[in-house]
Design an enzyme around this catalytic site. Structure first.
Site, PDB file in Angstrom:
ATOM      1  N   HIS A  41       3.130  15.863  -8.412  1.00  0.00           N
ATOM      2  CA  HIS A  41       1.777  15.317  -8.336  1.00  0.00           C
ATOM      3  C   HIS A  41       0.861  16.315  -7.623  1.00  0.00           C
ATOM      4  O   HIS A  41       0.743  16.288  -6.395  1.00  0.00           O
ATOM      5  CB  HIS A  41       1.786  13.991  -7.569  1.00  0.00           C
ATOM      6  CG  HIS A  41       2.671  12.939  -8.166  1.00  0.00           C
ATOM      7  ND1 HIS A  41       4.046  12.982  -8.066  1.00  0.00           N
ATOM      8  CD2 HIS A  41       2.373  11.813  -8.862  1.00  0.00           C
ATOM      9  CE1 HIS A  41       4.561  11.923  -8.681  1.00  0.00           C
ATOM     10  NE2 HIS A  41       3.569  11.207  -9.170  1.00  0.00           N
ATOM     11  N   ILE A 200      -9.371   7.503  -8.736  1.00  0.00           N
ATOM     12  CA  ILE A 200      -8.505   7.744  -9.886  1.00  0.00           C
ATOM     13  C   ILE A 200      -7.127   7.133  -9.628  1.00  0.00           C
ATOM     14  O   ILE A 200      -6.553   7.303  -8.545  1.00  0.00           O
ATOM     15  CB  ILE A 200      -8.349   9.252 -10.168  1.00  0.00           C
ATOM     16  CG1 ILE A 200      -9.675   9.844 -10.628  1.00  0.00           C
ATOM     17  CG2 ILE A 200      -7.265   9.517 -11.218  1.00  0.00           C
ATOM     18  CD1 ILE A 200     -10.175   9.335 -11.977  1.00  0.00           C
ATOM     19  N   HIS A 272      -2.940  13.752 -11.781  1.00  0.00           N
ATOM     20  CA  HIS A 272      -2.223  12.890 -10.838  1.00  0.00           C
ATOM     21  C   HIS A 272      -0.727  13.185 -10.791  1.00  0.00           C
ATOM     22  O   HIS A 272      -0.197  13.510  -9.737  1.00  0.00           O
ATOM     23  CB  HIS A 272      -2.429  11.412 -11.171  1.00  0.00           C
ATOM     24  CG  HIS A 272      -1.562  10.500 -10.343  1.00  0.00           C
ATOM     25  ND1 HIS A 272      -1.913  10.090  -9.080  1.00  0.00           N
ATOM     26  CD2 HIS A 272      -0.330   9.965 -10.586  1.00  0.00           C
ATOM     27  CE1 HIS A 272      -0.949   9.335  -8.588  1.00  0.00           C
ATOM     28  NE2 HIS A 272       0.017   9.242  -9.486  1.00  0.00           N
ATOM     29  N   GLU A 419       5.546 -11.516   6.197  1.00  0.00           N
ATOM     30  CA  GLU A 419       6.950 -11.090   6.219  1.00  0.00           C
ATOM     31  C   GLU A 419       7.117  -9.620   5.830  1.00  0.00           C
ATOM     32  O   GLU A 419       7.859  -8.878   6.477  1.00  0.00           O
ATOM     33  CB  GLU A 419       7.802 -11.956   5.276  1.00  0.00           C
ATOM     34  CG  GLU A 419       7.930 -13.408   5.701  1.00  0.00           C
ATOM     35  CD  GLU A 419       6.855 -14.298   5.107  1.00  0.00           C
ATOM     36  OE1 GLU A 419       6.970 -15.534   5.214  1.00  0.00           O
ATOM     37  OE2 GLU A 419       5.887 -13.752   4.521  1.00  0.00           O
ATOM     38  N   HIS A 481      13.335 -23.248  -0.588  1.00  0.00           N
ATOM     39  CA  HIS A 481      13.648 -22.649   0.702  1.00  0.00           C
ATOM     40  C   HIS A 481      15.142 -22.415   0.896  1.00  0.00           C
ATOM     41  O   HIS A 481      15.545 -21.855   1.921  1.00  0.00           O
ATOM     42  CB  HIS A 481      13.124 -23.540   1.835  1.00  0.00           C
ATOM     43  CG  HIS A 481      11.642 -23.441   2.033  1.00  0.00           C
ATOM     44  ND1 HIS A 481      10.746 -23.634   1.003  1.00  0.00           N
ATOM     45  CD2 HIS A 481      10.898 -23.164   3.135  1.00  0.00           C
ATOM     46  CE1 HIS A 481       9.514 -23.488   1.473  1.00  0.00           C
ATOM     47  NE2 HIS A 481       9.584 -23.193   2.756  1.00  0.00           N
TER      48      HIS A 481
END
Length: 669
Positions: A41, A200, A272, A419, A481
């Site tokens: 990159h 970008i 990129h 979290e 849960h």
């Protein structure tokens, strides 16, 4: 919102005469390395070269000759795909292990210059980045660690900044919201984010998918926010100087051109994630006025960079003198080395003896809190927290005061319902050094933490995750849960230790093992429901073997019942029922697959009893248990999601009972 333009005359913002050449050295190394690797990159390093040059030549406090200097500024490349920016800076400023040959071997097997920065591959890489947003959240943890240690050891020993380069992608990731919200709440004024505002993304213009006003977004979370021309070094310097003077965390949006200097591709997504191509590299050399061969840095430019690398040597010496005169030197050096104080294991041993004598019936989350009362008193470096579940996770001890924006002397952090941000911040705390972080939520929400847990394992960091409500045993909250597949998913992560203790003694042992391990994170999976004390002796940490015979067969073994956590008591009950019908069984408690797998084959055979009928019992998915179950054996556990009901009824509904174990044995023996 402030917009900073070039100041007229400020000492802190005087541009070096050769700033342009220094920045172009970064650009050249980045495009050359990516081109040679035919992968990488180049756009971000070329776009942010001016900003990085200002930061490293004027502000960053670091010493390449002493890369582990405890009071150095931390620099985090959250936009880790632009790794050649960091590698170029490390080489140019004089880090010994980042040679020109390493840059030439970019992205090659065995090199220090991996595609994304990896902690431990080279000095100066403060954290592993690449998954976008993680570095930003790590940096929040680092900045928090700096304030916590400053409150303990004072300005003379701990007083440094944390800088981040982040891109549009980092700020789009959900974790960025959690991180910036926490940092703003805690007023982490020594945290400065340099936003590569190049508009970008991989798909094209950022406005294809995002129209956020990032400055207003950060301001809403209590940050200072400023926009500058990222190619105006004086404006960048002025913004950094202002941010350093603020008592709030700061965002500096640096408007840049991705691939700056590549005349036909700059400002486009084409720069990129792909090499520029030989023709465009040649054109960029001409545009930038850089006539030098690939990987060639003229001596005078390299000398300027090496001088920047030596800029803080005097500050380092001054710090060493202050530390030498501090009456807390020994404690500080021990904590920064990750060493634990003497006597803490004696305290754990005494606690275990007390438990064996009293034989309490406790949920292991409560057992964990009792262990923490002992540990946090003995190990002040432990920093606890929870994602808004303190009373449920039982993660706060009496010895711990709460960390507040105006008081970092405490040892407990209210992370809020964040979290993922919590887990990533704990990585940053661990990476910073000097503190041992642990934090809690429900085991089912390890799904929210998983990317950060994985990176802790990849980096080998001592982070402890206190994950409670570990099965259908949590009862009425129901299947949303109740973790089912989570233990298997966590056990699949390399270098992660998953502990599921069966009682209070094992809980203490698992905590001890988690703290002793400096090279891997640990998950403690703990129950909501009460469990009897099964262990009747505690002289040795039997959990350290990963699995052991909790109750031997009373005659020649026919059956081996293997269980973890709350199901060990079911195995014990089944052993008695089998004994009543003349079948001899041994009960194996297996709190840690990972540690058991490390034992020599003869020990594993001694525990598992090859040739006996193997029945594994766990209130979770069966995935992975086949490695411990010989042909002909079976698994007693969950085959799908749970339900909402009292725990006892759920165990009966899903057939995780001693009677079900007996039937499984009788049908196979």
């Amino acid at each position: 919102m402030n917009v900073v333009t070039s100041p007229s005359a400020q000492d802190s913002s005087v541009t070096p005469d050769n700033h342009r050449d220094m920045a172009n050295a970064i650009r050249a190394l980045a495009m050359d390395a990516v081109q040679q690797a035919n992968s990488g990159h180049p756009g971000m390093p070329m776009g942010m070269a001016d900003v990085a040059t200002v930061l490293f030549s004027r502000f960053l406090k670091f010493d390449p000759a002493a890369p582990s200097w405890a009071d150095r500024d931390r620099f985090v490349l959250s936009a880790g795909h632009g790794s050649m920016l960091l590698y170029a800076l490390l080489y140019l400023t004089g880090y010994e292990d980042m040679t020109l040959e390493e840059l030439k071997n970019f992205r090659q097997l065995g090199s220090r210059t991996a595609g994304h920065p990896e902690f431990g591959h080279a000095t100066g890489i403060e954290t592993t980045t690449g998954p976008l947003g993680q570095g930003l959240a790590n940096a929040v943890g680092m900045a928090l660690a700096e304030r916590l240690l400053n409150a303990r050891f004072g300005d003379g020993v701990v007083d440094h900044h944390t800088y981040v380069i982040a891109g549009d992608g980092c700020l789009m990731e959900g974790i960025s919201h959690e991180a910036i919200s926490l940092a703003g709440h805690l007023r982490l004024g020594k945290l400065i984010v340099l936003f590569d505002d190049n508009n970008i993304s991989i798909d094209g213009s950022v406005d294809l998918a995002c129209s956020d006003d990032q400055l207003k977004r950060f301001e809403a979370s209590g940050w200072e926010a400023t926009r500058v021309d990222g190619h105006d070094p004086d404006a960048v310097a002025a913004a950094i100087a202002a941010a350093r003077a603020s008592d709030r965390p700061s965002l500096i949006a640096c408007r840049t051109t991705i691939g700056f200097g590549a005349p036909n591709k700059q400002g486009t997504a084409a720069t990129h994630g792909s090499p520029l191509g030989e023709a465009e590299v040649a054109a960029a050399r001409e545009t930038l006025g850089w006539p030098h061969a690939p990987f060639e840095i003229p001596a005078e430019i390299l000398e300027s960079w090496r001088a920047a690398g030596k800029r803080s040597a005097g500050a380092h010496k001054g710090w060493q003198a202050r530390l030498a005169g501090s009456d807390q030197r020994a404690t500080f050096e021990r904590q920064m080395a990750g060493e634990l104080p003497e006597g803490w294991q004696d305290a754990v041993a005494a606690f275990k003896e007390k438990v064996v004598a009293e034989a309490p019936n406790l949920a292991t989350r409560v057992s964990s809190q009792q262990v923490l009362e002992v540990l946090t008193a003995a190990i002040p470096a432990m920093i606890g927290g929870s994602a808004d579940l303190t009373g449920s996770n039982n993660t706060k001890s009496k010895a711990q005061a709460v960390v507040k924006p105006d008081d970092f002397s405490g040892g407990y952090i209210h992370y809020g319902v964040r979290e993922h941000g919590m887990a990533a911040a704990m990585n940053g705390i661990a990476l910073h050094g000097g503190l041992i972080p642990y934090g809690g939520t429900f085991l089912v929400f390890t799904d929210y933490c998983r990317p950060a847990i994985r990176l802790a394992a990849l980096m080998g960091q001592r982070v402890v995750y206190v994950m409670t409500h570990d099965s259908i045993g949590l009862g009425e909250d129901g299947p949303t849960h109740q973790p089912v597949e989570h233990l298997a998913a966590l056990r699949a992560i390399p270098n992660l230790r998953v502990f599921r203790p069966a009682d209070t003694v094992e809980t203490a042992e698992c905590w001890e093992l988690a703290l002793l391990c400096e090279t891997a994170p640990s998950v403690l999976a703990l129950t909501r429901q009460g469990l009897p004390t099964l262990r009747r002796e505690c002289a040795e940490n039997l959990s350290s073997y990963g699995g052991y015979i909790m109750a031997p067969a009373d005659s020649e073994r026919q059956v081996t019942l293997i269980a973890s956590g709350s199901e060990v008591q079911i195995a014990m009950q089944a052993q008695q029922l089998l004994r009543d019908i003349g079948i001899s069984a041994a009960v194996v408690s297996m709190p840690s697959w990972e540690l058991f797998e490390q034992q020599p084959p003869h020990y594993r055979d001694e525990v598992l009893g090859p040739g006996t009928l193997h029945i594994a019992i766990e209130a979770a998915a069966s995935f992975g248990w086949d490695r411990w179950i010989e042909a002909g054996g079976t698994f007693v556990g969950m085959r799908g999601f749970g339900a909402s009901a009292p725990a006892k009824e759920l165990y009966e509904k899903f057939g995780i009972t001693a009677e079900a174990v007996v039937e499984a044995v009788k049908s196979r023996i």
